[in-house]
Design a protein around this motif. Sequence first.
Motif, mmCIF file in Angstrom:
data_model
loop_
_atom_site.group_PDB
_atom_site.id
_atom_site.type_symbol
_atom_site.label_atom_id
_atom_site.label_comp_id
_atom_site.label_asym_id
_atom_site.label_seq_id
_atom_site.Cartn_x
_atom_site.Cartn_y
_atom_site.Cartn_z
ATOM 1 N N ARG A 13 0.831 -1.204 0.000
ATOM 2 C CA ARG A 13 0.000 0.000 0.000
ATOM 3 C C ARG A 13 0.868 1.257 0.000
ATOM 4 N N ILE A 14 1.954 1.230 0.750
ATOM 5 C CA ILE A 14 2.853 2.385 0.825
ATOM 6 C C ILE A 14 3.698 2.509 -0.439
ATOM 7 N N GLY A 15 4.121 1.374 -1.002
ATOM 8 C CA GLY A 15 5.012 1.411 -2.154
ATOM 9 C C GLY A 15 4.352 1.774 -3.467
ATOM 10 N N ARG A 16 3.050 1.505 -3.589
ATOM 11 C CA ARG A 16 2.372 1.710 -4.869
ATOM 12 C C ARG A 16 2.439 3.150 -5.381
ATOM 13 N N PRO A 17 2.226 4.183 -4.536
ATOM 14 C CA PRO A 17 2.322 5.556 -5.047
ATOM 15 C C PRO A 17 3.706 5.899 -5.610
ATOM 16 N N ILE A 18 4.747 5.264 -5.066
ATOM 17 C CA ILE A 18 6.096 5.509 -5.585
ATOM 18 C C ILE A 18 6.202 4.997 -7.013
ATOM 19 N N GLY A 19 5.696 3.776 -7.227
ATOM 20 C CA GLY A 19 5.715 3.224 -8.573
ATOM 21 C C GLY A 19 4.892 4.054 -9.530
ATOM 22 N N LYS A 20 3.743 4.514 -9.079
ATOM 23 C CA LYS A 20 2.880 5.329 -9.942
ATOM 24 C C LYS A 20 3.580 6.628 -10.333
ATOM 25 N N PHE A 21 4.310 7.233 -9.379
ATOM 26 C CA PHE A 21 5.040 8.473 -9.676
ATOM 27 C C PHE A 21 6.119 8.230 -10.727
ATOM 28 N N ILE A 22 6.876 7.141 -10.572
ATOM 29 C CA ILE A 22 7.954 6.832 -11.520
ATOM 30 C C ILE A 22 7.415 6.670 -12.931
ATOM 31 N N PHE A 23 6.294 5.938 -13.055
ATOM 32 C CA PHE A 23 5.790 5.656 -14.397
ATOM 33 C C PHE A 23 4.904 6.756 -14.964
ATOM 34 N N SER A 24 4.747 7.833 -14.225
ATOM 35 C CA SER A 24 4.072 8.999 -14.772
ATOM 36 C C SER A 24 5.045 10.137 -15.038
ATOM 37 N N THR A 25 6.312 9.950 -14.649
ATOM 38 C CA THR A 25 7.321 10.990 -14.873
ATOM 39 C C THR A 25 8.421 10.502 -15.822
ATOM 40 N N LEU A 26 9.098 9.413 -15.449
ATOM 41 C CA LEU A 26 10.167 8.894 -16.296
ATOM 42 C C LEU A 26 9.618 8.243 -17.572
ATOM 43 N N TYR A 27 8.401 7.728 -17.492
ATOM 44 C CA TYR A 27 7.742 7.110 -18.643
ATOM 45 C C TYR A 27 6.324 7.651 -18.762
ATOM 46 N N ARG A 28 5.691 7.344 -19.871
ATOM 47 C CA ARG A 28 4.287 7.723 -20.053
ATOM 48 C C ARG A 28 3.444 6.468 -19.824
ATOM 49 N N GLY A 29 3.346 6.093 -18.579
ATOM 50 C CA GLY A 29 2.600 4.899 -18.226
ATOM 51 C C GLY A 29 1.116 5.181 -18.109
ATOM 52 N N ALA A 30 0.307 4.226 -18.547
ATOM 53 C CA ALA A 30 -1.139 4.393 -18.462
ATOM 54 C C ALA A 30 -1.798 3.060 -18.128
ATOM 55 N N ALA A 31 -2.801 3.117 -17.272
ATOM 56 C CA ALA A 31 -3.592 1.941 -16.929
ATOM 57 C C ALA A 31 -4.899 1.993 -17.710
ATOM 58 N N LEU A 32 -5.176 0.936 -18.451
ATOM 59 C CA LEU A 32 -6.421 0.846 -19.213
ATOM 60 C C LEU A 32 -7.397 -0.075 -18.483
ATOM 61 N N HIS A 33 -8.604 0.380 -18.331
ATOM 62 C CA HIS A 33 -9.682 -0.381 -17.691
ATOM 63 C C HIS A 33 -9.354 -0.826 -16.256
ATOM 64 N N PRO A 34 -8.813 0.054 -15.436
ATOM 65 C CA PRO A 34 -8.546 -0.340 -14.045
ATOM 66 C C PRO A 34 -9.828 -0.669 -13.286
ATOM 67 N N GLU A 35 -10.966 -0.163 -13.783
ATOM 68 C CA GLU A 35 -12.240 -0.440 -13.118
ATOM 69 C C GLU A 35 -12.629 -1.918 -13.181
ATOM 70 N N ARG A 36 -11.948 -2.684 -14.024
ATOM 71 C CA ARG A 36 -12.244 -4.110 -14.127
ATOM 72 C C ARG A 36 -11.649 -4.916 -12.964
ATOM 73 N N VAL A 37 -10.731 -4.323 -12.243
ATOM 74 C CA VAL A 37 -10.102 -5.020 -11.122
ATOM 75 C C VAL A 37 -10.996 -4.905 -9.891
ATOM 76 N N PRO A 38 -11.498 -6.016 -9.356
ATOM 77 C CA PRO A 38 -12.293 -5.940 -8.125
ATOM 78 C C PRO A 38 -11.481 -5.286 -7.007
ATOM 79 N N MET A 39 -12.098 -4.348 -6.308
ATOM 80 C CA MET A 39 -11.359 -3.597 -5.302
ATOM 81 C C MET A 39 -11.409 -4.246 -3.922
ATOM 82 N N THR A 40 -12.191 -5.278 -3.776
ATOM 83 C CA THR A 40 -12.234 -6.017 -2.522
ATOM 84 C C THR A 40 -12.178 -7.503 -2.817
ATOM 85 N N GLY A 41 -11.777 -8.275 -1.827
ATOM 86 C CA GLY A 41 -11.724 -9.716 -1.976
ATOM 87 C C GLY A 41 -10.442 -10.178 -2.655
ATOM 88 N N PRO A 42 -10.177 -11.480 -2.595
ATOM 89 C CA PRO A 42 -8.935 -12.023 -3.163
ATOM 90 C C PRO A 42 -8.905 -11.961 -4.683
#
Length: 221
Positions: A13-42
């Motif tokens: 949970r703590i590390g994810r924002p770091i990765g998001k920052f790297i791939f929005s600055t050093l690269y042009r990273g984009a997530a497509l259809h993130p809404e398809r990932v269930p946000m609760t449960g395994p």
Amino acid sequence: MNQAVAPHPNRARIGRPIGKFIFSTLYRGAALHPERVPMTGPVILVANHAAFLDGPLVFGLSPRPVSFLVKQEAFSGFWGWTINAVGQIPIDRTVGDRAALAAATVVLERGGAVGIFPEGNRGSGEVEQVNSGAAWIALRTHAQIVPVAVLGTRVPGATKDDWPAFRSRLLVDFGDPFALTVDPAVPGRDRLRLATEQLRDALASHVRRSRVENGSSPDVH
């Protein structure tokens, strides 16, 4: 055997924002259809694997924290300290690493998300074959599976060790979640084989569809 233990959920949970920052600055990273990932449960994210940046990219752009199974050789030096600190799980790929699979199972049983590259090693990323570990965990935990297509991390003509140029367009395309549907009456070994084939077919189909939709040609060996 690897003595992997389940990481504390706060690490990813703590590390994810770091990765998001790297791939929005050093690269042009984009997530497509993130809404398809269930946000609760395994949930198990299964992704194609062609280049080094695949894991960090999916980790950073996933809509929820995820602990990936990562080859144990990577857990050395500063990089090893980093991926351990952000909740990734070491796995010995030379054996059936029960400790790593058990750690992933614990993450899922407490409602978390696990990331797996079922191809095992970096290759073309076309998902021609997969190992059975992801299907085994899914059958054991009844977790939903989300196929993930990773595009742009390995350009045509590059090797699996090459890195894409800075500010390259990198995509993580999340597919529709599904559950393995294998008759529980089928004997154990055959059931695992059928489940593994089902998982491979779903991931390979999603990767092919994503390449067509996003204008990405297959990677070259």
